[in-house]
Enzyme design. Structure first.
Site, PDB file in Angstrom:
ATOM      1  N   LYS A  22      14.317 -88.577 -69.339  1.00  0.00           N
ATOM      2  CA  LYS A  22      14.276 -89.929 -68.793  1.00  0.00           C
ATOM      3  C   LYS A  22      13.923 -90.946 -69.891  1.00  0.00           C
ATOM      4  O   LYS A  22      14.587 -91.971 -70.032  1.00  0.00           O
ATOM      5  CB  LYS A  22      13.240 -89.988 -67.666  1.00  0.00           C
ATOM      6  CG  LYS A  22      13.216 -91.328 -66.974  1.00  0.00           C
ATOM      7  CD  LYS A  22      12.197 -91.369 -65.849  1.00  0.00           C
ATOM      8  CE  LYS A  22      12.608 -90.456 -64.723  1.00  0.00           C
ATOM      9  NZ  LYS A  22      11.899 -90.657 -63.482  1.00  0.00           N
ATOM     10  N   ARG A  92       5.849 -92.613 -64.604  1.00  0.00           N
ATOM     11  CA  ARG A  92       6.707 -91.512 -64.140  1.00  0.00           C
ATOM     12  C   ARG A  92       6.754 -90.398 -65.155  1.00  0.00           C
ATOM     13  O   ARG A  92       6.731 -90.631 -66.363  1.00  0.00           O
ATOM     14  CB  ARG A  92       8.160 -91.979 -63.972  1.00  0.00           C
ATOM     15  CG  ARG A  92       8.386 -92.995 -62.930  1.00  0.00           C
ATOM     16  CD  ARG A  92       9.829 -93.488 -63.090  1.00  0.00           C
ATOM     17  NE  ARG A  92       9.996 -94.775 -62.478  1.00  0.00           N
ATOM     18  CZ  ARG A  92      10.698 -94.990 -61.362  1.00  0.00           C
ATOM     19  NH1 ARG A  92      11.316 -94.008 -60.782  1.00  0.00           N
ATOM     20  NH2 ARG A  92      10.794 -96.196 -60.881  1.00  0.00           N
ATOM     21  N   GLY A 101      12.256 -84.011 -58.634  1.00  0.00           N
ATOM     22  CA  GLY A 101      11.246 -83.950 -57.581  1.00  0.00           C
ATOM     23  C   GLY A 101      10.091 -83.003 -57.862  1.00  0.00           C
ATOM     24  O   GLY A 101       9.228 -82.803 -57.013  1.00  0.00           O
ATOM     25  N   MET A 103       7.795 -83.175 -60.390  1.00  0.00           N
ATOM     26  CA  MET A 103       6.556 -83.785 -60.871  1.00  0.00           C
ATOM     27  C   MET A 103       6.388 -85.170 -60.242  1.00  0.00           C
ATOM     28  O   MET A 103       7.107 -85.515 -59.331  1.00  0.00           O
ATOM     29  CB  MET A 103       6.552 -83.813 -62.378  1.00  0.00           C
ATOM     30  CG  MET A 103       6.352 -82.401 -62.927  1.00  0.00           C
ATOM     31  SD  MET A 103       6.388 -82.372 -64.679  1.00  0.00           S
ATOM     32  CE  MET A 103       8.011 -82.920 -64.990  1.00  0.00           C
ATOM     33  N   ARG A 336      21.122 -90.207 -66.034  1.00  0.00           N
ATOM     34  CA  ARG A 336      21.156 -88.837 -66.582  1.00  0.00           C
ATOM     35  C   ARG A 336      22.475 -88.219 -66.169  1.00  0.00           C
ATOM     36  O   ARG A 336      23.129 -88.696 -65.236  1.00  0.00           O
ATOM     37  CB  ARG A 336      19.986 -88.013 -66.063  1.00  0.00           C
ATOM     38  CG  ARG A 336      19.995 -87.885 -64.563  1.00  0.00           C
ATOM     39  CD  ARG A 336      18.784 -87.127 -64.075  1.00  0.00           C
ATOM     40  NE  ARG A 336      18.692 -87.267 -62.634  1.00  0.00           N
ATOM     41  CZ  ARG A 336      17.613 -87.026 -61.918  1.00  0.00           C
ATOM     42  NH1 ARG A 336      16.522 -86.632 -62.503  1.00  0.00           N
ATOM     43  NH2 ARG A 336      17.608 -87.147 -60.622  1.00  0.00           N
ATOM     44  N   HIS A 453      29.020 -47.367 -57.297  1.00  0.00           N
ATOM     45  CA  HIS A 453      30.369 -47.276 -56.740  1.00  0.00           C
ATOM     46  C   HIS A 453      30.711 -48.520 -55.914  1.00  0.00           C
ATOM     47  O   HIS A 453      31.757 -49.144 -56.088  1.00  0.00           O
ATOM     48  CB  HIS A 453      30.474 -46.003 -55.881  1.00  0.00           C
ATOM     49  CG  HIS A 453      31.801 -45.852 -55.215  1.00  0.00           C
ATOM     50  ND1 HIS A 453      32.039 -46.338 -53.944  1.00  0.00           N
ATOM     51  CD2 HIS A 453      32.965 -45.317 -55.646  1.00  0.00           C
ATOM     52  CE1 HIS A 453      33.308 -46.083 -53.622  1.00  0.00           C
ATOM     53  NE2 HIS A 453      33.882 -45.458 -54.643  1.00  0.00           N
ATOM     54  N   SER A 761      38.368 -47.625 -76.054  1.00  0.00           N
ATOM     55  CA  SER A 761      37.918 -48.588 -75.056  1.00  0.00           C
ATOM     56  C   SER A 761      36.455 -48.276 -74.751  1.00  0.00           C
ATOM     57  O   SER A 761      36.130 -47.164 -74.324  1.00  0.00           O
ATOM     58  CB  SER A 761      38.776 -48.465 -73.797  1.00  0.00           C
ATOM     59  OG  SER A 761      38.284 -49.333 -72.822  1.00  0.00           O
ATOM     60  N   CYS A 828      35.950 -51.932 -71.375  1.00  0.00           N
ATOM     61  CA  CYS A 828      36.405 -51.914 -69.983  1.00  0.00           C
ATOM     62  C   CYS A 828      35.267 -51.689 -68.994  1.00  0.00           C
ATOM     63  O   CYS A 828      35.501 -51.544 -67.807  1.00  0.00           O
ATOM     64  CB  CYS A 828      37.490 -50.858 -69.791  1.00  0.00           C
ATOM     65  SG  CYS A 828      36.872 -49.187 -70.037  1.00  0.00           S
ATOM     66  N   TYR A 848      40.122 -56.959 -77.167  1.00  0.00           N
ATOM     67  CA  TYR A 848      40.264 -57.417 -75.774  1.00  0.00           C
ATOM     68  C   TYR A 848      39.058 -57.030 -74.930  1.00  0.00           C
ATOM     69  O   TYR A 848      38.260 -56.174 -75.312  1.00  0.00           O
ATOM     70  CB  TYR A 848      41.526 -56.818 -75.136  1.00  0.00           C
ATOM     71  CG  TYR A 848      41.443 -55.332 -74.873  1.00  0.00           C
ATOM     72  CD1 TYR A 848      40.944 -54.844 -73.665  1.00  0.00           C
ATOM     73  CD2 TYR A 848      41.846 -54.400 -75.821  1.00  0.00           C
ATOM     74  CE1 TYR A 848      40.845 -53.487 -73.418  1.00  0.00           C
ATOM     75  CE2 TYR A 848      41.754 -53.046 -75.590  1.00  0.00           C
ATOM     76  CZ  TYR A 848      41.255 -52.595 -74.377  1.00  0.00           C
ATOM     77  OH  TYR A 848      41.143 -51.256 -74.139  1.00  0.00           O
TER      78      TYR A 848
HETATM   79  C1  PEP Z   1      32.345 -47.227 -68.126  1.00  0.00           C
HETATM   80  O1  PEP Z   1      31.642 -46.227 -68.153  1.00  0.00           O
HETATM   81  O2  PEP Z   1      32.022 -48.287 -68.640  1.00  0.00           O
HETATM   82  C2  PEP Z   1      33.640 -47.206 -67.419  1.00  0.00           C
HETATM   83  C3  PEP Z   1      34.441 -48.233 -67.466  1.00  0.00           C
HETATM   84  O3  PEP Z   1      33.937 -46.102 -66.685  1.00  0.00           O
HETATM   85  P1  PEP Z   1      33.317 -45.773 -65.250  1.00  0.00           P
HETATM   86  O4  PEP Z   1      32.624 -46.990 -64.783  1.00  0.00           O
HETATM   87  O5  PEP Z   1      34.465 -45.394 -64.406  1.00  0.00           O
HETATM   88  O6  PEP Z   1      32.417 -44.639 -65.550  1.00  0.00           O
END
Ligand code: PEP
Ligand code: MG
Length: 872
Positions: A22, A92, A101, A103, A336, A453, A761, A828, A848
């Site tokens: 402020k 203030r 709000g 303080m 602000r 899962h 990966s 992944c 990636y």
């Molecule tokens: C992992 O382990 O990061 C993966 C992608 O395989 P999963 O989750 O199927 O074990």
């Protein structure tokens, strides 16, 4: 001498950490020539000094405050406490990061019995003077002395009721004089001392109260929730008062330079005539929309619009502005950057680029992954959430908002879903529950973390999910669930917020997802900016379609085991696993192969030549086996064995520690025929696709490799099979063979493994599990406690662990590149869709990230932001 107090003319917007948000903005506006009442700011360092000094304002700071006060008095031609021309000030708080709000504020400081009379006479307005006085007594008592507000409100209510007034502003001067007298009595009774008449004493006590308010409970909680450091301290702004309560040509209001809900480029806000600031916020009177000001005072409205435009242009962002009108003159009390909804964030960012105020890069940095998440999924309406009853809070495993009738088994959920919307409530889910999950609006589990899962599969489906709601006890037998103190029966209604992890009782109103033109623009700019490619994890044709719709550049992980659970396959899979010999196993594998091949073919067609990474079977076999008596009986009959023989076989397959057991490539090594069936299915699908003119770039991924020989052994067999088929069918397709890196040992010997892999990966779910030694299915039980005790800052299954797991990944990347410079590298695990994790992996030289289809856009934005930050 250190400077503790700054005149508004001495500061600027870049001095936030010293002057607070402020103070810095008041200073900036003063220099910009905007009509801001004069004043000064006591720095955040003074606040920290106050705490370091046993909660005492040291003489040097008091001296500097007095010097600045004198200067302010000169500028205003008024004097605090003067009986000729008294100056009134507001005091203030102003923290470095806005804490709305949290303080305290005191207005009209400088009034006492005598100065109030002078003020009344000077303005020839007793009503205004006593209105200001009663407000000051109440605020001072509340903020400085902690007297509860309701004690004063009761007096006002009594006067209103007695005289039949609708609002406080209807009170006469006489009423207000009496109210002020009453207020002083309350003050004396509650505080045990007279209301202070010494104005300098009032000022110092008010400054001290603001310092103290930095550590009030609500401020502390707000800081904890918003990750604001306790060490920053608050600044204090002392500013000459302007009065919105001097009559009907006065008023006060709050406005936004654009609509903070929709982003529409139109002044938005509200104001009250004849009122002071806190009336707008307090909700006692209903303010008018600022559009009405255009009718009431067109000139002032135009001036306000112009100022908001100037400020927006100057700050290059939407502004949240407080203003006061005193005798038809407009003053700006604060500006602000305004808080906004996800939709408005995107609209405003794009519009500011189009106006040439910010660059595309700046626009990208202004959109959060949470914003994208909100826009992609339905959300509960803020107004509805206010009255909703929260039953529990688990992990925000997969975003979205859903309402439905609860069911405790997948079968019952599927059946009920024909007629009504259902929510599947389970301790945890297993692959057997897949159809129940598909049929449900949302999934809630009482166990399991962000890579359980339920979490992984729900994210893959773009379905709302809350995991690990620990105060939920399910009684499967009696079809009921106890959540805290509330017991619900099958069929009762719950609402689930997968973005906050909260579960509400009953039906809570929702608003739809929104995918605007501006949203598309943001993604287009992200695509132009990012360096990491973004792939998606997709297990079937449906997921692949969704992934490519969101603009995935390939499939980074197809978990083939998920295909095994569909109704027509699971019994073949079970028989294959329970076979007594290799030859018997092959009978069932031969039947499974065309089914898998058909699935792969469909995915190749969706991919149209983009790379598709197919992972061979990974989970421990017992996950596929039946647990229910009825199913065991049926299978025993079909396999021509007794129930007890089958039960013994099932027992023999069970493991103490399946996550570290007979899974991944270990299955491939012990039962090569399973992996070879899958390789054959891939090859056949690829050849068929090629014959149909579809380009194929497939990657065959062997999971859980920890020894290079595991890979070389399996690679040789798979390669031989593929080459033979290519020769036989005279159809060539592109394929690569590689591995997942998800065991710490694999990182340590990545150079050796790379010899046999065209790609790596990183399976960061398992890599996190095995690096920490935390079970990914159970760790949420203690991770929460670790976070509270500050042993862990984050759940490493949500945000990649920079110090450990990332270091292992770096090592692996460097070793792999040394051994094979053109090796393709990606991740992944679930971290592939997490903004913070993407920022980290963008620095280690991978190509990636791959995430669930519904996170592709988040990953694109995160990758773009990472690229911008890395270039800096
Ligand atoms: C992992 O382990 O990061 C993966 C992608 O395989 P999963 O989750 O199927 O074990
Ligand atoms: Mg894994």
């Amino acid at each position: 001498m250190k400077k503790f107090v700054y005149n508004f003319k001495e500061g600027n917007k870049d001095m936030r950490s010293l002057l607070g948000g402020k103070g810095a903005n008041l200073a900036e506006m003063s220099t910009l020539g905007i009509n801001v009442p004069s004043g000064f700011t006591i720095t955040t360092e003074s606040c920290n000094d106050y705490y370091d000094n046993n909660m005492r304002i040291k003489p040097e700071i008091i001296k500097q405050i007095n010097e600045q006060l004198e200067q302010l008095e000169k500028t205003m031609g008024k004097k605090l406490g003067s009986l000729e021309n008294p100056l009134l000030v507001s005091v203030r708080s102003g923290a470095v990061f806005s804490m709305p709000g949290m303080m305290d504020t005191i207005l009209n400081l400088g009034l006492n019995d005598e100065t109030t009379i002078v003020l009344a006479k000077k303005n020839n307005d007793y009503k205004f003077a006593y209105d200001s006085y009663r407000r000051f007594i109440q605020m001072f008592a509340d903020v400085v002395m902690g007297v509860e507000k309701y004690k004063f409100e009761a007096v006002l209510t009594k006067v209103r009721e007695k005289n039949g007034y609708a609002e406080d502003k209807d009170m006469s001067a006489d009423d207000l004089f009496k109210v002020a007298e009453e207020f002083k009595k309350i003050y004396k009774k509650e505080v045990g001392a007279e209301f202070p008449t010494n104005v300098k004493e009032q000022l110092m006590l008010a400054v001290e109260a603001v310092f103290k308010s930095w550590n009030n409970n609500r401020a502390k909680v707000y800081r904890r929730l918003n990750g604001i450091s306790d060490k920053l301290g608050t600044a204090v702004n002392v500013q000459a008062m302007v009065f919105g309560n001097m009559g009907d040509n006065c008023g006060t209001g709050v406005c936004f330079s654009r609509n903070p809900a929709t982003g529409e480029n139109k002044l938005f806000g509200e104001y009250l005539i004849n009122a002071q600031g806190e009336d707008v916020v307090a909700g006692i009177r209903t303010p008018k929309p600022v559009a009405v000001l255009e009718e009431e005072y067109p000139k002032l409205y135009k001036e306000l619009v112009n100022i908001t435009k100037v400020l927006e242009k100057h700050y290059k962002d939407m502004q949240d502005i407080e203003f006061t009108i005193e005798n038809e003159k407009l003053y700006i009390l604060q500006t602000r950057n305004g808080k906004r909804t996800a939709k408005a964030a995107v609209e405003i960012a794009v519009s500011l680029v189009q106006q040439g105020l910010i660059t595309k890069e700046e626009a990208l940095l202004r959109v959060n992954s949470d914003d994208i998440n909100q826009l992609l999924h339905p959300t509960f309406e803020e107004s509805a959430l206010k009255d909703a009853v929260i039953l529990t809070q688990g992990l925000a495993a997969s975003p979205g908002a859903a309402t439905g009738h609860i069911y405790f088994t997948a079968e019952e959920a599927v059946e009920a879903s024909i007629e009504r919307k259902v929510i599947l409530v389970r301790e945890e889910t297993s692959p057997e529950d897949i159809e129940g999950m598909v049929s449900s609006q949302a999934i809630i589990t009482s166990r399991g973390g962000m890579t359980s899962h339920a979490a992984v599969v729900a994210r893959g489906m773009g379905k709302c999910c809350v995991c690990g709601a620990q105060n939920m006890i399910i009684d499967y037998e009696n079809k009921k669930v106890k959540i805290g103190e509330v017991t619900l029966q099958e069929g009762d209604i719950l609402s689930v917020d997968g973005s906050s992890g909260k579960v509400y009782q009953g039906d809570v109103k929702k608003s739809d997802s929104s995918f605007s033109e501006s949203f598309r623009k943001i993604i287009e700019w992200a695509d132009e900016t990012r360096e990491l490619k973004v792939f998606a994890n997709a297990d079937n044709e449906r997921d692949a379609k969704a992934a490519f719709n969101f603009g995935a550049e390939g499939i980074g992980l197809c978990r083939t085991e998920h295909m095994f659970f569909e109704e027509d396959r699971i019994s073949l899979v079970r028989k294959m696993i329970l076979s007594a010999s290799e030859s018997e196993r092959k009978v069932y594998l031969d039947r499974l192969q065309p089914i898998q091949s058909e699935d792969f073919y469909k995915i190749f067609k969706e991919a149209e030549g983009k790379s598709v990474n197919i992972r061979l079977l990974d989970p421990p076999l017992h996950e596929f086996l039946p647990h229910e008596e009825k199913t065991i009986e049926i299978i025993a009959k079909e396999l021509d064995v007794t129930v007890s023989q089958l039960e013994n076989k099932i027992k023999s397959i069970a493991e103490f520690n399946p996550m570290m057991g007979h899974r991944g490539c270990r299955l491939g090594v012990t039962y090569p025929e399973i992996y070879l069936m899958q390789a054959k299915a891939i090859t056949q699908a690829a050849i068929r696709a090629r014959k149909d003119g579809v380009e194929v770039n497939v990657e065959i991924m062997i999971p859980l490799v920890g020894i290079e020989k595991e890979l070389s052994y399996l690679r040789e067999k798979i390669e031989a099979l593929i080459e033979k088929d290519i020769q036989n069918y005279k159809e060539v397709f592109n394929y690569k063979i590689g591995t997942m890196i998800e065991i710490p040992r694999a990182c340590l010997i990545a150079d050796k493994i790379a010899e046999y892999a065209e790609f790596f990966s990183f399976g960061t779910n398992d890599l996190t599990q095995m690096t920490f030694g935390y079970s990914r299915d159970d760790a949420e039980k203690f991770i929460d406690i670790y976070k509270k005790k500050k042993i862990l800052e984050n759940d490493p299954f949500i945000h990649l662990d920079e110090n450990g797991v990332l270091e292992l990944m770096k090592l692996a990347v460097n070793k792999a590149k040394k051994a094979k410079p053109n090796i393709k590298l990606g991740i992944c695990g679930e971290h592939g869709g997490d903004e913070k994790s993407i920022a980290l992996v963008s620095k280690i030289g991978i190509d990636y990230v791959s995430c669930s289809p519904y996170r592709v856009l988040i990953a694109k934005l995160a990758a773009a932001k990472a690229a911008i930050e890395n270039r800096k």
